[in-house]
Design a protein around this motif. Structure first.
Motif, mmCIF file in Angstrom:
data_model
loop_
_atom_site.group_PDB
_atom_site.id
_atom_site.type_symbol
_atom_site.label_atom_id
_atom_site.label_comp_id
_atom_site.label_asym_id
_atom_site.label_seq_id
_atom_site.Cartn_x
_atom_site.Cartn_y
_atom_site.Cartn_z
ATOM 1 N N LEU A 94 52.262 32.869 30.461
ATOM 2 C CA LEU A 94 51.779 32.031 31.700
ATOM 3 C C LEU A 94 50.679 31.166 31.188
ATOM 4 O O LEU A 94 49.793 31.290 30.131
ATOM 5 C CB LEU A 94 51.106 33.242 32.674
ATOM 6 N N THR A 95 50.528 30.223 31.951
ATOM 7 C CA THR A 95 49.455 29.058 31.806
ATOM 8 C C THR A 95 48.224 29.623 32.256
ATOM 9 O O THR A 95 48.241 30.632 32.880
ATOM 10 C CB THR A 95 50.024 27.935 32.535
ATOM 11 N N ASP A 96 47.152 28.871 32.105
ATOM 12 C CA ASP A 96 45.909 29.454 32.608
ATOM 13 C C ASP A 96 45.809 29.501 33.973
ATOM 14 O O ASP A 96 45.312 30.511 34.563
ATOM 15 C CB ASP A 96 44.529 28.372 31.988
ATOM 16 N N GLN A 97 46.485 28.340 34.451
ATOM 17 C CA GLN A 97 46.505 28.519 36.145
ATOM 18 C C GLN A 97 47.118 29.547 36.988
ATOM 19 O O GLN A 97 46.757 30.269 37.677
ATOM 20 C CB GLN A 97 47.271 27.155 36.722
ATOM 21 N N GLU A 98 48.383 29.812 36.026
ATOM 22 C CA GLU A 98 49.113 30.997 36.510
ATOM 23 C C GLU A 98 48.317 32.199 36.135
ATOM 24 O O GLU A 98 48.711 33.121 37.195
ATOM 25 C CB GLU A 98 50.520 30.978 35.617
ATOM 26 N N VAL A 99 47.720 32.572 35.287
ATOM 27 C CA VAL A 99 46.776 33.814 34.960
ATOM 28 C C VAL A 99 45.884 33.876 36.037
ATOM 29 O O VAL A 99 45.612 35.095 36.507
ATOM 30 C CB VAL A 99 46.259 33.792 33.573
ATOM 31 N N GLU A 100 45.183 32.439 36.299
ATOM 32 C CA GLU A 100 44.205 32.766 37.208
ATOM 33 C C GLU A 100 44.750 32.966 38.776
ATOM 34 O O GLU A 100 44.150 33.948 39.523
ATOM 35 C CB GLU A 100 43.496 31.428 37.694
ATOM 36 N N ASP A 101 45.830 32.400 39.143
ATOM 37 C CA ASP A 101 46.758 32.909 40.258
ATOM 38 C C ASP A 101 46.884 34.425 40.304
ATOM 39 O O ASP A 101 46.772 35.082 41.362
ATOM 40 C CB ASP A 101 47.914 32.151 40.466
ATOM 41 N N VAL A 102 47.318 35.032 39.209
ATOM 42 C CA VAL A 102 47.767 36.369 39.390
ATOM 43 C C VAL A 102 46.475 37.291 39.255
ATOM 44 O O VAL A 102 46.521 38.233 40.126
ATOM 45 C CB VAL A 102 48.372 36.678 37.910
ATOM 46 N N MET A 103 45.509 36.551 38.709
ATOM 47 C CA MET A 103 44.014 37.636 38.532
ATOM 48 C C MET A 103 43.409 37.444 40.119
ATOM 49 O O MET A 103 42.937 38.578 40.538
ATOM 50 C CB MET A 103 43.069 36.995 37.527
ATOM 51 N N ALA A 104 43.784 36.463 40.822
ATOM 52 C CA ALA A 104 43.040 36.306 42.146
ATOM 53 C C ALA A 104 43.658 37.436 43.171
ATOM 54 O O ALA A 104 43.082 37.714 44.054
ATOM 55 C CB ALA A 104 43.590 34.732 42.850
ATOM 56 N N ILE A 105 45.050 37.812 42.925
ATOM 57 C CA ILE A 105 45.324 38.897 43.866
ATOM 58 C C ILE A 105 45.197 40.144 43.488
ATOM 59 O O ILE A 105 45.418 41.249 44.163
ATOM 60 C CB ILE A 105 47.027 38.598 44.267
ATOM 61 N N MET A 106 44.547 40.399 42.366
ATOM 62 C CA MET A 106 44.440 41.820 41.798
ATOM 63 C C MET A 106 43.089 42.650 42.154
ATOM 64 O O MET A 106 42.235 42.012 42.604
ATOM 65 C CB MET A 106 44.070 41.749 40.131
ATOM 66 N N GLU A 107 43.301 43.720 42.726
ATOM 67 C CA GLU A 107 42.504 44.681 43.302
ATOM 68 C C GLU A 107 41.572 45.072 42.079
ATOM 69 O O GLU A 107 42.054 45.894 41.102
ATOM 70 C CB GLU A 107 42.886 45.696 44.335
ATOM 71 N N LEU A 108 40.171 45.044 42.133
ATOM 72 C CA LEU A 108 39.417 45.607 40.991
ATOM 73 C C LEU A 108 38.750 46.646 41.362
ATOM 74 O O LEU A 108 38.298 46.962 42.472
ATOM 75 C CB LEU A 108 38.197 44.348 40.525
ATOM 76 N N THR A 109 38.436 47.420 40.435
ATOM 77 C CA THR A 109 37.542 48.823 40.781
ATOM 78 C C THR A 109 36.016 48.321 40.697
ATOM 79 O O THR A 109 35.621 47.194 40.259
ATOM 80 C CB THR A 109 37.940 49.761 39.547
#
Length: 180
Positions: A146-161
């Motif tokens: 994944l590109t940096d932008q794709e990683v940012e997009d993925v991480m934006a939808i992650m629920e963090l503890t």
């Protein structure tokens, strides 16, 4: 013409008469055509013919390279070799392709379980949590990188503890119908 008639016609055309144990194998292989409608078999055959660029009746590394070039997705000889090896232990004929689709649709491979196992492998000693930095690194280092932008997009939808880790249970809940 029924699927059974097509099966008999294709089997008798493709496979010579066999005796003993081979006869059982012949029957087993011919049943693959019973798992699909005539329309489905025709669609698989049409797709197979599109992919079989050299028209030798097998999908090879060079066929895959040509397909990927057509769709603008480059790859290396090693990539295509690995794809062929991963797809089937035998040369990729139409019958092998049909067998792959049949096993996929018959539930022999459980995609949800594979996805769960894959994401659970990212968990460290804390079950239900994935280190976000390690996960980002893995997303950019393996598989379809994944590109940096794709990683940012993925991480934006992650629920963090509360401690900043990825909640893998929540992630799996988004991806699959079951999580255990």
């Amino acid at each position: 013409m029924s699927v059974s008639t097509v099966t008999v016609n294709l089997t008798s055309t493709i496979m010579p008469a066999a005796k003993g144990k081979k006869k059982a194998a012949k029957k087993s292989e011919s049943c693959i055509f019973d798992k699909f409608s005539q329309k489905q078999i025709a669609e698989f055959k049409e797709g197979f013919l599109v992919m079989d660029k050299d028209k030798d009746g097998l999908i090879s590394e060079s066929d895959l390279a040509a397909i990927f070039a057509e769709i603008g997705r480059p790859g290396t000889a090693a990539d295509f070799s690995q794809m062929v090896q991963d797809a089937a232990p035998n040369p990729m004929s139409l019958t092998v392709l049909l067998n792959m689709f049949a096993s996929k649709s018959s539930g022999e491979q459980d995609d949800d379980d594979a996805i769960i196992a894959a994401f659970r492998s990212f968990e460290g000693s804390d079950a239900g949590k994935i280190d976000p930095n390690q996960f980002k690194t893995m997303l950019q280092a393996f598989g379809d990188k994944l590109t940096d932008q794709e990683v940012e997009d993925v991480m934006a939808i992650m629920e963090l503890t509360d401690d900043g880790q990825i909640n893998s249970d929540a992630l799996l809940g988004m991806l699959v119908a079951k999580t255990d």
